[in-house]
Design a protein around this motif. Sequence first.
Motif, PDB file in Angstrom:
ATOM      1  N   MET A 557       0.977  -1.245  -0.132  1.00 27.98           N
ATOM      2  CA  MET A 557      -0.136  -0.064   0.043  1.00 27.98           C
ATOM      3  C   MET A 557       0.832   1.317  -0.149  1.00 27.98           C
ATOM      4  SD  MET A 557      -3.091   1.459   0.213  1.00 27.98           S
ATOM      5  CE  MET A 557      -4.277   0.162   0.491  1.00 27.98           C
ATOM      6  N   ALA A 558       1.905   1.247   0.962  1.00 27.66           N
ATOM      7  CA  ALA A 558       2.851   2.492   0.941  1.00 27.66           C
ATOM      8  C   ALA A 558       3.520   2.745  -0.537  1.00 27.66           C
ATOM      9  CB  ALA A 558       3.749   2.413   2.015  1.00 27.66           C
ATOM     10  N   LYS A 559       3.691   1.634  -1.085  1.00 32.93           N
ATOM     11  CA  LYS A 559       4.557   1.975  -2.396  1.00 32.93           C
ATOM     12  C   LYS A 559       3.694   2.120  -3.304  1.00 32.93           C
ATOM     13  CE  LYS A 559       8.733  -0.123  -1.723  1.00 32.93           C
ATOM     14  NZ  LYS A 559      10.049   0.641  -1.887  1.00 32.93           N
ATOM     15  N   LYS A 560       2.332   1.998  -3.502  1.00 31.28           N
ATOM     16  CA  LYS A 560       1.099   2.426  -4.462  1.00 31.28           C
ATOM     17  C   LYS A 560       1.114   3.894  -4.014  1.00 31.28           C
ATOM     18  CE  LYS A 560      -1.375  -2.056  -5.014  1.00 31.28           C
ATOM     19  NZ  LYS A 560      -2.503  -2.734  -4.571  1.00 31.28           N
ATOM     20  N   LEU A 561       1.170   4.298  -2.651  1.00 36.68           N
ATOM     21  CA  LEU A 561       1.175   5.712  -2.375  1.00 36.68           C
ATOM     22  C   LEU A 561       2.265   6.492  -2.567  1.00 36.68           C
ATOM     23  CD1 LEU A 561      -0.873   5.087   1.057  1.00 36.68           C
ATOM     24  CD2 LEU A 561      -2.031   5.992  -1.122  1.00 36.68           C
ATOM     25  N   GLY A 562       3.329   5.918  -3.104  1.00 34.06           N
ATOM     26  CA  GLY A 562       4.353   6.699  -3.744  1.00 34.06           C
ATOM     27  C   GLY A 562       5.647   6.730  -2.881  1.00 34.06           C
ATOM     28  N   VAL A 563       5.640   6.020  -1.835  1.00 36.86           N
ATOM     29  CA  VAL A 563       7.078   5.810  -0.999  1.00 36.86           C
ATOM     30  C   VAL A 563       7.961   5.135  -1.931  1.00 36.86           C
ATOM     31  CG1 VAL A 563       7.678   4.807   1.247  1.00 36.86           C
ATOM     32  CG2 VAL A 563       5.443   5.712   0.954  1.00 36.86           C
ATOM     33  N   GLU A 564       8.993   5.678  -1.845  1.00 36.39           N
ATOM     34  CA  GLU A 564      10.395   5.239  -2.829  1.00 36.39           C
ATOM     35  C   GLU A 564      10.925   4.029  -2.287  1.00 36.39           C
ATOM     36  OE1 GLU A 564      11.975   8.828  -4.060  1.00 36.39           O
ATOM     37  OE2 GLU A 564      10.106   9.303  -5.097  1.00 36.39           O
ATOM     38  N   GLN A 565      11.271   4.394  -1.037  1.00 32.97           N
ATOM     39  CA  GLN A 565      12.576   3.462  -0.554  1.00 32.97           C
ATOM     40  C   GLN A 565      11.974   1.984  -0.154  1.00 32.97           C
ATOM     41  OE1 GLN A 565      11.800   6.352   0.644  1.00 32.97           O
ATOM     42  NE2 GLN A 565      11.099   6.122   2.898  1.00 32.97           N
ATOM     43  N   ASP A 566      12.717   1.185   0.170  1.00 32.74           N
ATOM     44  CA  ASP A 566      12.282  -0.225   0.790  1.00 32.74           C
ATOM     45  C   ASP A 566      11.929  -0.033   2.011  1.00 32.74           C
ATOM     46  OD1 ASP A 566      13.200  -1.348  -1.829  1.00 32.74           O
ATOM     47  OD2 ASP A 566      14.771  -1.890  -1.232  1.00 32.74           O
ATOM     48  N   ILE A 567      10.883  -0.943   2.340  1.00 30.07           N
ATOM     49  CA  ILE A 567      10.176  -1.132   3.810  1.00 30.07           C
ATOM     50  C   ILE A 567      10.302  -2.389   4.063  1.00 30.07           C
ATOM     51  CG2 ILE A 567       8.424  -0.686   5.384  1.00 30.07           C
ATOM     52  CD1 ILE A 567       7.610   1.694   3.453  1.00 30.07           C
ATOM     53  N   LEU A 568      11.100  -2.656   5.048  1.00 31.85           N
ATOM     54  CA  LEU A 568      11.025  -4.250   5.598  1.00 31.85           C
ATOM     55  C   LEU A 568       9.735  -4.589   6.061  1.00 31.85           C
ATOM     56  CD1 LEU A 568      13.168  -6.133   6.106  1.00 31.85           C
ATOM     57  CD2 LEU A 568      13.357  -5.670   8.524  1.00 31.85           C
ATOM     58  N   PRO A 569       9.273  -5.468   5.460  1.00 28.81           N
ATOM     59  CA  PRO A 569       7.876  -6.133   6.092  1.00 28.81           C
ATOM     60  C   PRO A 569       7.736  -6.779   7.329  1.00 28.81           C
ATOM     61  CG  PRO A 569       8.675  -7.343   4.302  1.00 28.81           C
ATOM     62  CD  PRO A 569       9.528  -6.376   4.683  1.00 28.81           C
ATOM     63  N   VAL A 570       8.073  -5.738   8.445  1.00 28.42           N
ATOM     64  CA  VAL A 570       7.766  -6.476   9.756  1.00 28.42           C
ATOM     65  C   VAL A 570       6.825  -5.853  10.621  1.00 28.42           C
ATOM     66  CG1 VAL A 570      10.312  -7.049   9.917  1.00 28.42           C
ATOM     67  CG2 VAL A 570       9.588  -4.754  10.766  1.00 28.42           C
ATOM     68  N   PRO A 571       6.103  -6.359  11.518  1.00 33.62           N
ATOM     69  CA  PRO A 571       4.953  -5.826  12.393  1.00 33.62           C
ATOM     70  C   PRO A 571       5.243  -4.339  12.564  1.00 33.62           C
ATOM     71  CG  PRO A 571       5.018  -8.094  12.932  1.00 33.62           C
ATOM     72  CD  PRO A 571       6.341  -7.627  11.909  1.00 33.62           C
ATOM     73  N   ALA A 572       6.305  -4.184  13.140  1.00 36.56           N
ATOM     74  CA  ALA A 572       6.934  -2.657  13.694  1.00 36.56           C
ATOM     75  C   ALA A 572       6.499  -1.572  12.879  1.00 36.56           C
ATOM     76  CB  ALA A 572       8.135  -2.789  14.347  1.00 36.56           C
ATOM     77  N   ILE A 573       6.605  -1.909  11.845  1.00 40.11           N
ATOM     78  CA  ILE A 573       6.080  -0.728  10.797  1.00 40.11           C
ATOM     79  C   ILE A 573       4.895   0.130  10.985  1.00 40.11           C
ATOM     80  CG2 ILE A 573       7.574  -1.468   8.762  1.00 40.11           C
ATOM     81  CD1 ILE A 573       5.164  -2.324   7.289  1.00 40.11           C
ATOM     82  N   ALA A 574       3.898  -0.852  11.775  1.00 38.27           N
ATOM     83  CA  ALA A 574       2.750  -0.153  12.116  1.00 38.27           C
ATOM     84  C   ALA A 574       2.565   1.134  13.050  1.00 38.27           C
ATOM     85  CB  ALA A 574       1.805  -1.090  12.786  1.00 38.27           C
ATOM     86  N   LEU A 575       3.798   1.238  13.689  1.00 37.08           N
ATOM     87  CA  LEU A 575       3.893   2.340  14.722  1.00 37.08           C
ATOM     88  C   LEU A 575       4.911   3.378  13.905  1.00 37.08           C
ATOM     89  CD1 LEU A 575       4.427   0.619  17.928  1.00 37.08           C
ATOM     90  CD2 LEU A 575       2.262   1.490  16.827  1.00 37.08           C
ATOM     91  N   ALA A 619       3.399  15.889 -18.526  1.00 31.86           N
ATOM     92  CA  ALA A 619       2.248  14.989 -18.710  1.00 31.86           C
ATOM     93  C   ALA A 619       2.026  14.293 -17.390  1.00 31.86           C
ATOM     94  CB  ALA A 619       2.563  13.874 -19.831  1.00 31.86           C
ATOM     95  N   PRO A 620       0.836  14.502 -16.881  1.00 35.32           N
ATOM     96  CA  PRO A 620       0.549  14.166 -15.495  1.00 35.32           C
ATOM     97  C   PRO A 620       0.499  12.450 -15.496  1.00 35.32           C
ATOM     98  CG  PRO A 620      -1.578  14.630 -16.854  1.00 35.32           C
ATOM     99  CD  PRO A 620      -0.551  15.372 -17.598  1.00 35.32           C
ATOM    100  N   GLU A 621       1.036  12.093 -14.266  1.00 31.38           N
ATOM    101  CA  GLU A 621       1.271  10.660 -13.828  1.00 31.38           C
ATOM    102  C   GLU A 621       0.493  10.175 -12.708  1.00 31.38           C
ATOM    103  OE1 GLU A 621       5.217   9.117 -13.820  1.00 31.38           O
ATOM    104  OE2 GLU A 621       5.944  10.757 -14.811  1.00 31.38           O
ATOM    105  N   SER A 622      -0.579   9.597 -13.119  1.00 28.69           N
ATOM    106  CA  SER A 622      -1.904   9.256 -12.055  1.00 28.69           C
ATOM    107  C   SER A 622      -2.333   7.750 -12.292  1.00 28.69           C
ATOM    108  CB  SER A 622      -2.933   9.971 -11.936  1.00 28.69           C
ATOM    109  OG  SER A 622      -3.547   9.883 -13.218  1.00 28.69           O
ATOM    110  N   LYS A 623      -2.351   7.181 -10.944  1.00 26.17           N
ATOM    111  CA  LYS A 623      -2.842   5.688 -10.871  1.00 26.17           C
ATOM    112  C   LYS A 623      -3.965   5.575  -9.817  1.00 26.17           C
ATOM    113  CE  LYS A 623       1.006   4.408  -8.112  1.00 26.17           C
ATOM    114  NZ  LYS A 623       2.245   3.891  -7.908  1.00 26.17           N
ATOM    115  N   ASP A 624      -4.732   4.677 -10.230  1.00 26.41           N
ATOM    116  CA  ASP A 624      -6.040   4.272  -8.920  1.00 26.41           C
ATOM    117  C   ASP A 624      -5.186   3.407  -8.020  1.00 26.41           C
ATOM    118  OD1 ASP A 624      -7.986   5.652 -10.281  1.00 26.41           O
ATOM    119  OD2 ASP A 624      -8.432   3.906 -11.546  1.00 26.41           O
ATOM    120  N   VAL A 625      -5.333   3.667  -6.604  1.00 17.73           N
ATOM    121  CA  VAL A 625      -4.498   2.929  -5.559  1.00 17.73           C
ATOM    122  C   VAL A 625      -5.582   2.601  -4.805  1.00 17.73           C
ATOM    123  CG1 VAL A 625      -3.270   3.247  -3.500  1.00 17.73           C
ATOM    124  CG2 VAL A 625      -2.527   4.337  -5.567  1.00 17.73           C
TER     125      VAL A 625
END
Length: 785
Positions: A557-575, A619-625
């Motif tokens: 979801m974060a990637k679709k929202l435009g977050v560029e860097q890698d995020i480690l998929p661990v539960p602590a990211i919730a906070l 040229a606009p760049e958009s996408k449905d998230v």
Amino acid sequence: MAKKKTVKSPKGTEDFSKYVRWFWILFLSGIASVVLLFLFASWGALGEMPDHTKLENPETNLATEIISSDDKTLGKFYFNDNRTPVGFEDLPQNIVDALISTEDVRYFGHSGIDARGTLRAIFKLGSGGGASTISQQLAKNLFTKQVSRNIIERLSQKVREWIIAIRLERQYTKEEIIAQYLNIVDFNNNADGIRSAARIYFAKEPKDLDIKESAMIVGMLKNPSLYNPRSHKNPIGTRNRRNVVLAQMAKYGKLSEEVKDSLQETELDLNYSPESHREGIATYFREYLRGFMKDWAKDEANRKPDGSKYDLYTDGLKIYTTIDSRMQKYAEEAVGQHMPRLQAEFDNQNTPERNKTAPFLDLSKSEVDKLLNDAMKRGERWRILRNQGKSEKEIRASFHEPTEMRVFKWVNGEASEVDTIMKPIDSMRYYKSFLRPGMMSMDPLTGHVKAWVGGMNYKHFQYDMVKQGKRQVGSTFKPFVYATAIDQLQLSPCDYFPRTQITIAANKFGNPEPWTTKNSDGNYSGEQTLKDALASSTNTVTARLMNEIGPQPVVEMAKKLGVEQDILPVPAIALGTPDISVYEMVAAYSTFANKGVYNKPVMVTRIEDKNGTILYQFAPESKDVLSEEVAYVTVNLMEGVTQAGSGRRLRHDSEWLKKSAMYKEVMTGYPYKLTNPIAGKTGTTQNQSDGWFMGMVPNLVTGVWVGAEDRAAHFRSITYGQGATMALPIWGLYMKACYADKTLNVSTADFEKPVDLSINIDCEAVDEGDLVGDDNSDDEVDFDF
């Protein structure tokens, strides 16, 4: 045949015929010589002469201009020539009158050379004034440049100027020559040409100059260095010279004697507004734009017709941006109003008596020394001395030698520079004690970035905290978790969840160890709706959502929202453990406001060359998230933050606030009184090193971050260290100014509800007394300014 008689001259007289003959020979020879001189000069025998092409397109360096969405100049890119030409129609009549009255009173009656003025100069040997016409002065500035001291060379230059002046008169109209001349003159202080001079000395466009301002600028033409209004060598001379111009205007009927006398009594009334790369408005954005333009120019698709690269500093490009100069001004003013207040409290908590390792907390002396040593090696001073061949020992020693320097300082709430003597090692520590802001504002419907504040003073803090800086986002990450849960589980803001602790087992979701969250108030009893839980930033509820959906979908979801860097998929990211930039966060939140459609942020709408030819158009760049429904429900959740969470201080006239300690803060600098619908989220990292506020209305999303360069420099407690105290006030001040400016049309309406909304959002009224404070504490802030 009779002999012809010879008539003899009477005795005592002489035959003058030979003198007459010699006179005509010399006279005609002189004329022929002059004709030949001009002919040879026109052929280039006395020096290079411009051809028709050069006359039509004189070689002058033109600055690249950065233009805001409301058609104001934000700044320029240039090396030596800060020149942006204007047409005659952009000049006020008073500057034309001043120029002609002072420099060339018969301008409209000659064809490049003033015969009367030239003869006067010859017979009086220049004591009666020069004979250069405006056309000749333009010729000199464009083509012959430096005046030679050698009389023969000077005569040669003069002849060339006469010829070029005549050619210019044939090539251009009188009005075009005046405009060209005023555009070419160097008025000092990076004021190249009339437009730069008007903006730098009076903060105006040329067409807005009044009579006395025009007279001062024309007065500088005689000697821009001598009559420089910023010079300390001739403080009275500039005014006297201006008064001479006013007298000339009166002499030739352009002013009445009464007006002249009145204006001569006035001061210069400068409004000095330097146009340098490190000063002015939107400095951090302009530096980002420099990098954007360099990349654009490198692209082989963006070449001149001859195949060469465009030069950002000399080709006179026009860059049309999305930045709104009014909103940019309000953003910078909001930062300038809040940061010195916050810094004063930070400094108060970090006196040597209170903190021996100030400004750092939780570090030993050896750890502080290591931190400064690492910073020393990364610094510009180290690089310069190393390139000079200095040894490491010498370089280190130089950091401990007292040095004269100018440093940044908040003085009476204003950004200032002060002269001091300080060891470079101490100056490093000094600068690390400053809290810094990052702020970006964007229209979610178009992706147009409206304001960009990468710091509080580009000259002293050049690292851009909008796009370059990436910091831990804290609880501002939670809406990503909530949105994912709503999307997958179709949850309602009204659904209840227990506040009890939950442990996510080791190896679940790839988690190496068991993960248990805590609530800041230690309260784990009862239950909350999702809306209440986000408003109070209840960690245990967010952890339960993460346990249901898992971290990988949240990362996606974060990637679709435009977050560029890698995020480690661990539960602590919730906070909110990931490091994300303000730029990415604003774009992500804009997706919620834009009904689930992500728009990539737009900063440049088009680029034109000096002739107005379009070289680039975005040229606009958009996408449905997200679905419109999920986006709206997420926004509705975040509205709870400003209705009953820490964001409620934006509506300071509520009854609970009037009874609180914060009322003092509000009444001494932060009277927001915002009553319209606002969705938002504050964020605070665990040790108070990063404070965030993300706020949005239907057509504007703005993110603010505040923190120090090093995370070890932070407030001791959550009272001052939370996002609601560090960052939210900047948002509130900015939005208040935007709303006060009715020309901006910032929305006060509700977020648009989907027609087919199936998720229930009509929860019972929130009991404010049951809520805990956002992020980590319910502490209310009492600024002592």
